[in-house]
Design an enzyme around this catalytic site. Structure first.
Site, PDB file in Angstrom:
ATOM      1  N   ASP A  15       0.959  -1.213  -0.204  1.00 22.03           N
ATOM      2  CA  ASP A  15      -0.015  -0.092   0.058  1.00 22.03           C
ATOM      3  C   ASP A  15       0.988   1.187   0.221  1.00 22.03           C
ATOM      4  O   ASP A  15       1.320   1.820   1.029  1.00 22.03           O
ATOM      5  CB  ASP A  15      -0.916  -0.038   1.234  1.00 22.03           C
ATOM      6  CG  ASP A  15      -1.932   1.011   1.212  1.00 22.03           C
ATOM      7  OD1 ASP A  15      -2.171   1.758   0.188  1.00 22.03           O
ATOM      8  OD2 ASP A  15      -2.644   1.122   2.194  1.00 22.03           O
ATOM      9  N   GLU A  36      -2.316  10.685   0.676  1.00 20.89           N
ATOM     10  CA  GLU A  36      -3.678   9.652   0.540  1.00 20.89           C
ATOM     11  C   GLU A  36      -3.943   9.296   2.044  1.00 20.89           C
ATOM     12  O   GLU A  36      -5.103   9.176   2.405  1.00 20.89           O
ATOM     13  CB  GLU A  36      -3.506   8.787  -0.251  1.00 20.89           C
ATOM     14  CG  GLU A  36      -4.670   7.994  -0.777  1.00 20.89           C
ATOM     15  CD  GLU A  36      -4.983   6.835   0.258  1.00 20.89           C
ATOM     16  OE1 GLU A  36      -6.175   6.354   0.125  1.00 20.89           O
ATOM     17  OE2 GLU A  36      -4.005   6.140   0.829  1.00 20.89           O
ATOM     18  N   GLU A  37      -3.154   8.733   2.748  1.00 16.76           N
ATOM     19  CA  GLU A  37      -3.061   8.199   4.024  1.00 16.76           C
ATOM     20  C   GLU A  37      -3.732   9.339   4.946  1.00 16.76           C
ATOM     21  O   GLU A  37      -4.248   8.919   6.292  1.00 16.76           O
ATOM     22  CB  GLU A  37      -1.893   7.309   4.712  1.00 16.76           C
ATOM     23  CG  GLU A  37      -1.541   6.331   3.808  1.00 16.76           C
ATOM     24  CD  GLU A  37      -2.434   5.300   3.715  1.00 16.76           C
ATOM     25  OE1 GLU A  37      -3.417   5.240   4.226  1.00 16.76           O
ATOM     26  OE2 GLU A  37      -2.172   4.263   2.915  1.00 16.76           O
TER      27      GLU A  37
END
Length: 434
Positions: free
Chosen positions: A160, A192-193
């Site tokens: 990821d 994104e996280e």
């Protein structure tokens, strides 16, 4: 978390250990591996296997670089260098660090396209940030007979989402070898996280034209090599309670904020299991039930002090309906459970909330999957309302969410190599659109 567990946790005044700004993703089932076992010496040189592969060596390079959210500039530089050496024109899109982070890193999105084609019709995109902590890259031989496809690659970001990043690049390069003018661009975003800051920045930039110059978006996340037909929506909120502190031997002299918040949290905890007609949150045939997670609970100063404050943070995965409807349902539930108490405050601080996201699946040769976790997809506004050609959105990638964000994050060589084939198939379908 049901009420009995919640009360025990609160009375002990515990705080759930979560990294600030990150939501735990839901679990998918693990994928299957092809059988290509052949006898081999036990001292097989795994590092040499990686070095001999353009895909595996690129994946290793970017995974060895720590790139926790708000610290992505080093991996960005590595990608800029690599893509520039392989006939891409590259641009840096500077993205300020997130407001709640003290990083001084000058990080950026990476935007790349074939030389002379600044407006590619096909965009492959994933993210280059990871959750903390960084875990070193490592290789692990399969047990028993050696099978190259079953070599396991572990480390933070190996799944990821640097697996998607590497596979996308190689798939694009393969197409460029066959057709140098293939209209494919690459967008690798930051944060994104942490709520999608990088994708939001791209969405708000001049690159996101109206109408769009692109007709296909291929997003990369761990999907077990399956094509995702949609994912749940996302909504967050906080509940705060006020009380009056006092000595615990004379509790009538104060007012417990924890006692105020307990029935409210109990009601919130069950909203996904209650029918809409009875005041619950909606479900759907495609996405199942709406789920809620009371992720943090805080309150009080000491066991012998009546607590003057308490709070909780809640994440909701929406299975149906709009964000506004869900907020109204939650407001009513909180008001009912608290008896309209003025000591309870409900806040919806997240302006990045979104409803369930339906995706395109019109490319043959893929198994389909519906997922519960969130992505950058809703962060990119597509201005195709007045366009004859509507933008298609696909979500695909190697690895499984089962291990993403965990201490054993990893995937096999076979899965990573299959992902190149999958992305190539999606590119082929997009090229045929014109």
């Amino acid at each position: 978390m049901k009420l009995s567990h919640l009360a025990a946790a609160l009375s002990a005044q515990l705080v759930a250990p979560v990294a600030a700004g990150y939501l735990r993703q839901d679990i998918l089932t693990a994928g299957t591996l092809r059988d290509t076992t052949v006898p081999a010496a036990p001292n097989e040189d795994l590092n040499q296997i990686v070095s001999d592969s353009q895909l595996l060596s690129l994946h290793r390079t970017i995974c060895e670089i720590e790139s926790v959210s708000n610290h992505e500039s080093t991996v960005g530089e590595a990608l800029i260098k690599y893509l520039g050496e392989h006939d891409f024109t590259t641009e840096k899109q500077i993205v300020p660090v997130d407001e709640d982070d003290d990083s001084t890193d000058e990080r950026y999105n990476v935007w790349a396209y074939p030389k002379g084609s600044p407006k590619p019709k096909i965009i492959l995109t994933s993210h280059i940030d990871t959750v903390p902590p960084h875990i070193n890259y490592s290789l692990h031989a399969p047990e028993g007979d050696f099978d190259r496809a079953n070599i396991t690659i572990k480390g933070r970001g190996t799944v990821d989402a640097k697996a998607s990043v590497a596979a996308m690049i190689i798939a694009a390069l393969d197409h460029m070898k066959e057709s140098p003018d293939v209209p494919v661009g690459l967008l690798f975003v930051v944060s994104e996280e942490r709520g999608g800051t990088g994708m939001i920045h791209f969405s708000d930039s001049e690159l996101n034209t109206s109408p769009p110059f692109f007709h296909t978006l291929i997003f990369g996340e761990p999907t077990e090599l399956k094509l995702v037909d949609g994912h749940k929506g996302n909504l967050r909120f906080d509940v705060e309670a006020k009380g009056v502190s006092a000595h615990s031997g004379y509790p009538w002299l104060g007012h417990s904020a924890i006692s105020e918040i307990l029935p409210v949290l109990a009601r919130i905890d069950g909203l996904g299991d209650i029918p809409v007609e009875d005041g619950g949150l909606p479900s759907s045939e495609k996405y199942g039930s709406t789920t809620l997670n009371i992720g943090t609970v805080r309150g009080g100063a000491a066991g012998n002090v009546v607590p003057e404050s308490a709070s909780a943070s809640v994440a909701v995965r929406l299975a149906d309906g709009t964000v506004e409807d869900a907020q109204d349902i939650i407001r009513k539930a909180v008001a009912d459970a608290s008896g309209g108490s003025k000591n309870i405050t409900l806040k919806f601080p997240d302006d990045k909330a979104y409803p369930p996201i339906d995706l395109d699946t019109d490319v043959d040769g893929f198994e389909l999957l519906t997922v519960n976790y969130g992505t950058d997809i809703p962060k990119l506004d597509i201005h195709d309302e007045d366009s004859d050609v509507k933008v298609k959105r696909y979500l695909y990638g190697p690895g499984t969410i089962l291990v993403a964000h965990g201490v054993d994050e990893g995937l096999t060589v076979g899965d990573l190599e299959k992902a190149v084939e999958g992305y190539s198939k999606l590119i082929d379908a997009a090229v045929k659109r014109g």
